[in-house]
Design an enzyme around this catalytic site. Structure first.
Site, PDB file in Angstrom:
ATOM      1  N   ASP A  67     137.325  -1.726 -16.127  1.00 52.67           N
ATOM      2  CA  ASP A  67     137.937  -0.795 -15.169  1.00 52.67           C
ATOM      3  C   ASP A  67     138.196  -1.447 -13.811  1.00 52.67           C
ATOM      4  O   ASP A  67     138.619  -0.777 -12.871  1.00 52.67           O
ATOM      5  CB  ASP A  67     137.068   0.464 -15.005  1.00 52.67           C
ATOM      6  CG  ASP A  67     135.734   0.170 -14.325  1.00 52.67           C
ATOM      7  OD1 ASP A  67     135.410  -1.019 -14.118  1.00 52.67           O
ATOM      8  OD2 ASP A  67     135.019   1.141 -14.007  1.00 52.67           O
ATOM      9  N   ASP A 321     122.647   8.720  11.420  1.00 51.53           N
ATOM     10  CA  ASP A 321     121.326   8.082  11.423  1.00 51.53           C
ATOM     11  C   ASP A 321     120.264   9.018  10.870  1.00 51.53           C
ATOM     12  O   ASP A 321     120.235  10.211  11.204  1.00 51.53           O
ATOM     13  CB  ASP A 321     120.932   7.686  12.852  1.00 51.53           C
ATOM     14  CG  ASP A 321     121.440   6.305  13.220  1.00 51.53           C
ATOM     15  OD1 ASP A 321     122.476   5.900  12.675  1.00 51.53           O
ATOM     16  OD2 ASP A 321     120.793   5.636  14.044  1.00 51.53           O
ATOM     17  N   ASP A 357     118.169  -2.627   4.850  1.00 58.13           N
ATOM     18  CA  ASP A 357     119.353  -2.796   5.683  1.00 58.13           C
ATOM     19  C   ASP A 357     119.057  -2.404   7.137  1.00 58.13           C
ATOM     20  O   ASP A 357     118.364  -1.422   7.398  1.00 58.13           O
ATOM     21  CB  ASP A 357     120.448  -1.880   5.111  1.00 58.13           C
ATOM     22  CG  ASP A 357     121.782  -2.030   5.803  1.00 58.13           C
ATOM     23  OD1 ASP A 357     122.296  -3.157   5.831  1.00 58.13           O
ATOM     24  OD2 ASP A 357     122.308  -1.007   6.317  1.00 58.13           O
ATOM     25  N   GLU A 399     116.521  -6.953   6.995  1.00 55.89           N
ATOM     26  CA  GLU A 399     117.640  -7.464   7.773  1.00 55.89           C
ATOM     27  C   GLU A 399     117.369  -7.114   9.242  1.00 55.89           C
ATOM     28  O   GLU A 399     117.883  -6.143   9.763  1.00 55.89           O
ATOM     29  CB  GLU A 399     118.976  -6.846   7.312  1.00 55.89           C
ATOM     30  CG  GLU A 399     120.166  -7.428   8.029  1.00 55.89           C
ATOM     31  CD  GLU A 399     121.366  -6.482   8.119  1.00 55.89           C
ATOM     32  OE1 GLU A 399     122.474  -6.967   8.379  1.00 55.89           O
ATOM     33  OE2 GLU A 399     121.214  -5.255   7.945  1.00 55.89           O
TER      34      GLU A 399
HETATM   35 MG    MG Z   1     133.355  -1.873 -14.520  1.00 53.19          MG
END
Ligand code: MG
Length: 652
Positions: A67, A321, A357, A399
């Site tokens: 896909d 947030d 993150d 991070e």
């Molecule tokens: Mg796929």
């Protein structure tokens, strides 16, 4: 094994004229000493500390169902490839239902995005990866959710619901500190703090406490006053001078169209003490009601209208947030408990680590608050890990992208591992300058910073990632330099991360969009790439047949071969992976030299950051046992000639 001598090598041979030079462009050669078995690589507790992690974008790595979207099954189908570059763990880009292709605005932390696969696919990946001693790490986004998350919808729909406390609204109290890079967004308009005509009237009768009255206006906007004797400005996207309308009053009508509100200034260009705005926790301006302003760095943007549907977002309006209440008790907040329950689900399934993150923005760049929060978060996940019988401690990497290593180092009080962005900044700088002699000392300096906060720190070293211009761009698209950077990364202490495409020498910069540094893997010379998620933002000039995995696997001179060779060496020689680094005084300013020692095994690592071909009198070291090399390395009677950007590792 004899090989074709390069012109450079012949020059060295001629130069040296002493004995028969040993040219070894093939790193794992039969005529170097026995290669130990890979028992080190198969010890999960060790690889967690220093094994190689491959960072991949699930949406553009490999597509199993045609896909055009990369998917989890695609990863499973390519485990042999990941094994071949020595991966002991995979960091997957966010896999949850989300608003964007990249997954960083999560709509449901308990889900697997249907575009990427199913929970069964994830279980299968975890199981098949484990059979190859490869762990799976998930990317977990704690700073913000997606705006389409049900939590946020419920928070907006009912201010008395518990979900209202999951986010930051103007009436939120506690340790939330606005500032940094964030701003207020309007839930009603979707992205704008305010759009429309507003009249501003400033009363400076009390010069230390001026009052600003904002009213909604009709008619047309004024342009700024050009009379430079007037020192008062409204700052929206730039400073606009007001008109004097009385002894101590200044007014102007403006068309406002922004996300962040306005400030008052008493200088067109200067900031600091020339900025006037709202005091913290009192930012809303009610239309028609005078607002007393405060001065200086603590003055915050004035927010319009008194609407209860404005919310705070550190990044953009699609990412409200999340809020965890006072940081010392963050783990008691419903938000924390909800996120932790989601993390528990994945840890119970077999996920062996999390990448967190944007951790410096959880409490708006307040390091003490963030560190306290992260410690609570880590302890919670680690206890889940241990309760399910996980070996050792849970792995978690943050991070914490700060200005420098010194500012990042305190994050080690919260987390066992953090990305070392400064490693790459240093490495690219030194390769650019052709100066290697202080590299080992700089690595040691970083370690010393981290050790102040955690003795068992896990230094997550890297070149670049999905948010940065590609390493190849930083190195001027010079393949020899890219190979050197790979060799340095994989011979450094710490836990190296290889970012999808780096091992193929991908280039790209963020100038035209982040997608250009997130390019799909070109698996075969002729096949298509999983690029549907990238919305056409793909550099087809880069994705040629020759850059494909298929082509590079067959090419001895490819970037991929360097990654594979050095990864293989790292995973075979415990000193190279796990060793304590010791700087060695370099006999040449272009050359980096260090030793790595572990459990009685020592290796000498030598990298030439320059174009010259220095001959190094490494007579105090053994140079007869070459473990791995890149470029032209010539050994003769203890002297080692290092061709341009070459690397060598010798067993001691
Ligand atoms: Mg796929």
């Amino acid at each position: 094994m004899k090989r074709v001598y390069s012109i450079l090598a012949l020059a060295f041979a001629t130069l040296l004229l002493t004995g028969c030079p040993h040219i070894n462009p093939d790193p794992i050669d039969p005529d170097v000493p026995d290669i130990p078995d890979e028992s080190w690589r198969n010890q999960a507790s060790k690889t967690k500390l220093s094994g190689i992690t491959y960072q991949l974008n699930v949406y553009s790595f490999a597509d199993s169902d045609g896909d055009g979207w990369g998917d989890i099954r695609g990863i499973t189908q390519h485990l042999d490839y990941l094994d071949s570059i020595g991966a002991t763990a995979l960091w997957l880009s966010p896999i949850h239902e989300a608003m964007s292709y990249h997954g960083y605005n999560v709509n449901d932390y308990y889900s697997v995005s249907s575009k990427l696969g199913t929970e069964a696919d994830l279980k299968d990946l975890i199981s098949k990866a484990k059979a190859k001693n490869i762990d799976i790490y998930l990317d977990f986004v704690l700073n913000h959710s997606g705006k389409d998350n049900d939590w946020f919808k419920l928070a907006l729909a009912d201010p008395s619901s518990k979900y209202h406390d999951y986010y930051v609204f103007p009436n939120t109290t506690g340790d939330y500190i606005t500032g940094g890079m964030g701003g207020w967004c309007s839930a009603s308009s979707g992205s704008l703090g305010y759009k429309g005509l507003l009249h501003f009237k400033l009363d400076t009768s009390n010069p230390s406490q001026p009052k600003l009255t904002i009213t909604q206006a009709t008619g047309s906007a004024q342009s700024g006053n050009t009379d430079t004797s007037v020192k008062w400005f409204i700052y929206e996207n730039n400073a606009i001078r007001m008109y004097k309308t009385g002894n101590n009053t200044y007014e102007i009508t403006l068309a406002i169209d922004n996300e962040w509100g306005v400030l008052v200034k008493d200088d067109a260009t200067e900031w600091g003490n020339h900025k006037w705005g709202a005091s913290t926790n009192d930012k809303l301006v009610e239309f028609g009601k005078p607002k007393t302003l405060v001065k200086g760095d603590s003055a915050s943007d004035l927010i319009f209208g008194g609407s209860s549907s404005q919310y705070y977002a550190s990044f953009d309006a699609s990412m409200p947030d999340l809020y965890y209440g006072p940081y010392a008790k963050a783990s008691e907040s419903e938000t924390f408990k909800d996120l932790a329950a989601a993390a528990d689900k994945w840890i119970d399934m077999g996920v062996a680590g999390l990448r967190l993150d944007a951790v410096i923005w959880i409490y708006q760049n307040n390091t003490a608050a963030n560190v306290s929060f992260l410690k609570q978060w880590y302890d919670r996940c680690n206890s889940t890990w241990k309760a399910k019988g996980g070996k050792g401690d849970f792995y978690m990497v943050g991070e914490a992208w700060c200005d420098n290593a010194e500012k990042m180092a305190p994050y080690y009080e919260g987390l066992p591992s953090n990305f070392n962005f400064y490693y790459w900044y240093t490495l690219k700088d030194r390769i650019g300058k052709g100066k290697g002699d202080d590299f080992a000392q700089t690595v040691i300096y970083f370690q010393d910073q981290f050790r102040k906060y955690r003795t068992d720190f896990i230094d997550a070293i890297k070149l670049t990632n999905h948010d940065e211009d590609r390493a190849a761009n930083d190195l001027g698209r010079d393949v020899a330099k890219e190979k050197l950077a790979a060799a340095v990364l994989l011979t450094s202490p710490g836990k190296p991360y290889i970012y999808q495409g780096e091992e193929l020498g991908y280039w790209g910069n963020k100038g035209k969009g982040d997608e250009y540094v997130r390019a799909p893997i070109k698996w075969t010379r002729d096949g298509s790439v999983p690029s549907a998620a990238l919305n056409g933002k793909v550099d087809n000039a880069m994705l040629t047949a020759d850059i494909s995995v298929e082509a590079q696997e067959k090419n001895d001179a490819s970037v991929l071969r360097v990654y594979r060779n050095f990864a293989k060496a790292r995973n075979a020689w415990k000193a190279l992976a796990q060793g304590q680094i010791e700087a060695v005084s370099s006999p040449n300013s272009a050359v980096a030299v260090w030793k790595m020692s572990y459990e009685g095994q020592t290796v000498l690592v030598v990298h030439n950051f320059g174009t010259g071909g220095p001959v190094l009198p490494l007579t105090n070291y053994k140079t007869d046992k070459l473990i791995v090399s890149n470029g032209t390395v010539t050994v003769s009677n203890g002297a080692v000639a290092m061709g341009a950007y070459s690397s060598a590792v010798f067993l001691q």
